[in-house]
Motif scaffolding. Structure first.
Motif, PDB file in Angstrom:
ATOM      1  N   ASN A   2       0.813  -1.218   0.000  1.00  0.00           N
ATOM      2  CA  ASN A   2       0.000   0.000   0.000  1.00  0.00           C
ATOM      3  C   ASN A   2       0.851   1.274   0.000  1.00  0.00           C
ATOM      4  O   ASN A   2       0.481   2.271   0.610  1.00  0.00           O
ATOM      5  CB  ASN A   2      -0.937  -0.047   1.223  1.00  0.00           C
ATOM      6  CG  ASN A   2      -2.118   0.873   1.095  1.00  0.00           C
ATOM      7  OD1 ASN A   2      -2.563   1.181   0.000  1.00  0.00           O
ATOM      8  ND2 ASN A   2      -2.630   1.320   2.222  1.00  0.00           N
ATOM      9  N   ASN A   3       1.994   1.277  -0.675  1.00  0.00           N
ATOM     10  CA  ASN A   3       2.928   2.405  -0.641  1.00  0.00           C
ATOM     11  C   ASN A   3       2.585   3.445  -1.702  1.00  0.00           C
ATOM     12  O   ASN A   3       2.742   3.197  -2.891  1.00  0.00           O
ATOM     13  CB  ASN A   3       4.363   1.918  -0.838  1.00  0.00           C
ATOM     14  CG  ASN A   3       5.380   3.049  -0.805  1.00  0.00           C
ATOM     15  OD1 ASN A   3       5.106   4.142  -0.317  1.00  0.00           O
ATOM     16  ND2 ASN A   3       6.552   2.778  -1.314  1.00  0.00           N
ATOM     17  N   TYR A   4       2.140   4.610  -1.259  1.00  0.00           N
ATOM     18  CA  TYR A   4       1.873   5.723  -2.178  1.00  0.00           C
ATOM     19  C   TYR A   4       3.179   6.351  -2.659  1.00  0.00           C
ATOM     20  O   TYR A   4       3.354   6.642  -3.831  1.00  0.00           O
ATOM     21  CB  TYR A   4       0.996   6.760  -1.485  1.00  0.00           C
ATOM     22  CG  TYR A   4       0.745   7.995  -2.316  1.00  0.00           C
ATOM     23  CD1 TYR A   4      -0.030   7.946  -3.463  1.00  0.00           C
ATOM     24  CD2 TYR A   4       1.312   9.211  -1.952  1.00  0.00           C
ATOM     25  CE1 TYR A   4      -0.256   9.080  -4.233  1.00  0.00           C
ATOM     26  CE2 TYR A   4       1.086  10.361  -2.713  1.00  0.00           C
ATOM     27  CZ  TYR A   4       0.301  10.282  -3.854  1.00  0.00           C
ATOM     28  OH  TYR A   4       0.099  11.407  -4.610  1.00  0.00           O
ATOM     29  N   GLY A   5       4.126   6.583  -1.719  1.00  0.00           N
ATOM     30  CA  GLY A   5       5.404   7.159  -2.110  1.00  0.00           C
ATOM     31  C   GLY A   5       6.169   7.743  -0.945  1.00  0.00           C
ATOM     32  O   GLY A   5       5.805   7.573   0.219  1.00  0.00           O
ATOM     33  N   VAL A  32       8.788  11.014  -4.444  1.00  0.00           N
ATOM     34  CA  VAL A  32       9.137   9.896  -5.318  1.00  0.00           C
ATOM     35  C   VAL A  32       7.993   8.889  -5.223  1.00  0.00           C
ATOM     36  O   VAL A  32       7.670   8.412  -4.127  1.00  0.00           O
ATOM     37  CB  VAL A  32      10.472   9.241  -4.897  1.00  0.00           C
ATOM     38  CG1 VAL A  32      10.786   8.039  -5.770  1.00  0.00           C
ATOM     39  CG2 VAL A  32      11.607  10.251  -4.940  1.00  0.00           C
ATOM     40  N   GLN A  33       7.359   8.580  -6.352  1.00  0.00           N
ATOM     41  CA  GLN A  33       6.215   7.676  -6.404  1.00  0.00           C
ATOM     42  C   GLN A  33       6.594   6.283  -5.940  1.00  0.00           C
ATOM     43  O   GLN A  33       7.638   5.751  -6.339  1.00  0.00           O
ATOM     44  CB  GLN A  33       5.681   7.614  -7.843  1.00  0.00           C
ATOM     45  CG  GLN A  33       4.447   6.755  -8.020  1.00  0.00           C
ATOM     46  CD  GLN A  33       3.199   7.410  -7.459  1.00  0.00           C
ATOM     47  OE1 GLN A  33       3.007   8.604  -7.615  1.00  0.00           O
ATOM     48  NE2 GLN A  33       2.376   6.633  -6.793  1.00  0.00           N
ATOM     49  N   GLY A  34       5.771   5.668  -5.084  1.00  0.00           N
ATOM     50  CA  GLY A  34       5.984   4.307  -4.619  1.00  0.00           C
ATOM     51  C   GLY A  34       5.405   3.294  -5.596  1.00  0.00           C
ATOM     52  O   GLY A  34       4.755   3.655  -6.581  1.00  0.00           O
ATOM     53  N   ARG A  82       9.798  10.393   4.620  1.00  0.00           N
ATOM     54  CA  ARG A  82       8.431  10.305   5.131  1.00  0.00           C
ATOM     55  C   ARG A  82       7.667   9.482   4.111  1.00  0.00           C
ATOM     56  O   ARG A  82       7.350   9.945   3.031  1.00  0.00           O
ATOM     57  CB  ARG A  82       7.809  11.685   5.300  1.00  0.00           C
ATOM     58  CG  ARG A  82       6.374  11.627   5.824  1.00  0.00           C
ATOM     59  CD  ARG A  82       5.849  13.003   6.224  1.00  0.00           C
ATOM     60  NE  ARG A  82       6.032  14.022   5.209  1.00  0.00           N
ATOM     61  CZ  ARG A  82       5.102  14.370   4.321  1.00  0.00           C
ATOM     62  NH1 ARG A  82       3.925  13.792   4.319  1.00  0.00           N
ATOM     63  NH2 ARG A  82       5.352  15.325   3.439  1.00  0.00           N
ATOM     64  N   GLN A  83       7.417   8.226   4.462  1.00  0.00           N
ATOM     65  CA  GLN A  83       6.720   7.312   3.563  1.00  0.00           C
ATOM     66  C   GLN A  83       5.226   7.425   3.837  1.00  0.00           C
ATOM     67  O   GLN A  83       4.795   7.426   4.993  1.00  0.00           O
ATOM     68  CB  GLN A  83       7.211   5.882   3.789  1.00  0.00           C
ATOM     69  CG  GLN A  83       6.673   4.860   2.811  1.00  0.00           C
ATOM     70  CD  GLN A  83       5.411   4.195   3.301  1.00  0.00           C
ATOM     71  OE1 GLN A  83       5.248   3.916   4.477  1.00  0.00           O
ATOM     72  NE2 GLN A  83       4.492   3.956   2.384  1.00  0.00           N
ATOM     73  N   VAL A  84       4.443   7.547   2.767  1.00  0.00           N
ATOM     74  CA  VAL A  84       3.001   7.714   2.889  1.00  0.00           C
ATOM     75  C   VAL A  84       2.319   6.529   2.217  1.00  0.00           C
ATOM     76  O   VAL A  84       2.638   6.174   1.079  1.00  0.00           O
ATOM     77  CB  VAL A  84       2.540   9.038   2.224  1.00  0.00           C
ATOM     78  CG1 VAL A  84       1.036   9.213   2.356  1.00  0.00           C
ATOM     79  CG2 VAL A  84       3.277  10.228   2.829  1.00  0.00           C
ATOM     80  N   ASP A  85       1.361   5.929   2.943  1.00  0.00           N
ATOM     81  CA  ASP A  85       0.561   4.841   2.390  1.00  0.00           C
ATOM     82  C   ASP A  85      -0.587   5.409   1.563  1.00  0.00           C
ATOM     83  O   ASP A  85      -0.941   6.580   1.703  1.00  0.00           O
ATOM     84  CB  ASP A  85      -0.034   3.979   3.519  1.00  0.00           C
ATOM     85  CG  ASP A  85       1.022   3.169   4.249  1.00  0.00           C
ATOM     86  OD1 ASP A  85       2.119   2.973   3.704  1.00  0.00           O
ATOM     87  OD2 ASP A  85       0.729   2.721   5.383  1.00  0.00           O
ATOM     88  N   ASP A 118      -3.594   4.965   2.053  1.00  0.00           N
ATOM     89  CA  ASP A 118      -4.676   5.380   2.962  1.00  0.00           C
ATOM     90  C   ASP A 118      -4.303   6.584   3.822  1.00  0.00           C
ATOM     91  O   ASP A 118      -5.047   6.967   4.708  1.00  0.00           O
ATOM     92  CB  ASP A 118      -5.128   4.214   3.836  1.00  0.00           C
ATOM     93  CG  ASP A 118      -3.991   3.636   4.678  1.00  0.00           C
ATOM     94  OD1 ASP A 118      -2.893   4.241   4.726  1.00  0.00           O
ATOM     95  OD2 ASP A 118      -4.188   2.574   5.287  1.00  0.00           O
ATOM     96  N   GLY A 119      -3.146   7.203   3.563  1.00  0.00           N
ATOM     97  CA  GLY A 119      -2.747   8.425   4.256  1.00  0.00           C
ATOM     98  C   GLY A 119      -1.869   8.230   5.476  1.00  0.00           C
ATOM     99  O   GLY A 119      -1.376   9.217   6.035  1.00  0.00           O
ATOM    100  N   LEU A 120      -1.667   7.009   5.944  1.00  0.00           N
ATOM    101  CA  LEU A 120      -0.780   6.783   7.085  1.00  0.00           C
ATOM    102  C   LEU A 120       0.653   7.124   6.690  1.00  0.00           C
ATOM    103  O   LEU A 120       1.068   6.891   5.553  1.00  0.00           O
ATOM    104  CB  LEU A 120      -0.853   5.331   7.552  1.00  0.00           C
ATOM    105  CG  LEU A 120      -2.143   4.907   8.242  1.00  0.00           C
ATOM    106  CD1 LEU A 120      -2.114   3.407   8.530  1.00  0.00           C
ATOM    107  CD2 LEU A 120      -2.343   5.687   9.533  1.00  0.00           C
ATOM    108  N   THR A 121       1.415   7.681   7.632  1.00  0.00           N
ATOM    109  CA  THR A 121       2.806   8.044   7.358  1.00  0.00           C
ATOM    110  C   THR A 121       3.748   7.292   8.281  1.00  0.00           C
ATOM    111  O   THR A 121       3.396   6.943   9.415  1.00  0.00           O
ATOM    112  CB  THR A 121       3.043   9.559   7.524  1.00  0.00           C
ATOM    113  OG1 THR A 121       2.739   9.928   8.867  1.00  0.00           O
ATOM    114  CG2 THR A 121       2.188  10.361   6.576  1.00  0.00           C
ATOM    115  N   HIS A 122       4.935   7.044   7.783  1.00  0.00           N
ATOM    116  CA  HIS A 122       6.002   6.374   8.527  1.00  0.00           C
ATOM    117  C   HIS A 122       7.294   7.114   8.226  1.00  0.00           C
ATOM    118  O   HIS A 122       7.503   7.566   7.107  1.00  0.00           O
ATOM    119  CB  HIS A 122       6.130   4.909   8.090  1.00  0.00           C
ATOM    120  CG  HIS A 122       4.836   4.172   8.043  1.00  0.00           C
ATOM    121  ND1 HIS A 122       4.268   3.584   9.143  1.00  0.00           N
ATOM    122  CD2 HIS A 122       3.971   3.957   7.011  1.00  0.00           C
ATOM    123  CE1 HIS A 122       3.126   3.020   8.798  1.00  0.00           C
ATOM    124  NE2 HIS A 122       2.915   3.235   7.505  1.00  0.00           N
TER     125      HIS A 122
END
Length: 177
Positions: free
Chosen positions: A7-10, A31-33, A61-64, A66-70
């Motif tokens: 589920n990696n947006y980028g 950078v697009q995931g 900052r990785q964004v899924d 669904d909007g969750l960030t890591h």
């Protein structure tokens, strides 16, 4: 590099200077995931926005989707020399170091023909690595200049090799003390 993704947006690249307390997003750093995949993925980003020498800390900052960030663990890079980027033809080229012979410093200049990993490695006459002057991603259209300080090396013949993912070139240089 990721081993797999779910589920990696980028990714957004964030930076802070040693004198700053907060990380800030670097403009145009997204950078697009790859979404969801079990295959390894390889990403890169070149920060061309630094204008001062110093210690910089970077994190992702990785964004899924669904909007969750890591956030990744920060990495630190010490920038010791900045200069105006000199335009170059889009070609792989390694120039002879200048000055040559040298004492104690010399400059090595190179360019690449495509975005790829590059390294500049210095060897003694026995083929042993004595210095690694550059090890990172290089972009086409610009000259890269790295400096060798030979004050801790003995007089004699040395070799330097510029190695990319697709090409390499080897040249000789002479240190005279």
């Amino acid at each position: 590099t990721t081993i797999s993704e779910i589920n990696n947006y980028g990714f957004y690249v964030e930076r802070r200077a040693e004198s700053e307390e907060q990380f800030t997003e670097i403009p145009n750093s997204f950078v697009q995931g790859a979404g969801t995949t079990l295959e390894p993925q390889y990403y890169s980003f070149i920060d061309n926005t630094i204008t001062e020498n110093g210690l910089y800390h970077y994190r992702l900052r990785q964004v899924d989707n669904d909007g969750l960030t890591h956030y990744s663990q920060p990495v630190s890079i010490n920038v010791t020399a900045l200069s105006v980027r000199e335009l170059a033809p889009i070609e792989f080229r390694v120039h002879q170091n200048y000055p040559n012979p040298f004492n104690p410093t010399t400059t090595i200049k190179f360019s690449v023909e495509k975005v790829e990993h590059a390294a500049v490695v210095v060897y003694n006459v026995l083929g042993q690595e004595v210095a690694r002057l550059f090890d990172g991603i290089a972009e086409p259209g610009y000259y890269y200049k790295v400096q060798l300080n030979g004050s801790s090396l003995g007089s004699g013949l040395y070799f330097y090799r510029v190695i990319t993912d697709s090409k390499s070139d080897l040249k000789k240089m002479l240190l005279i003390k």
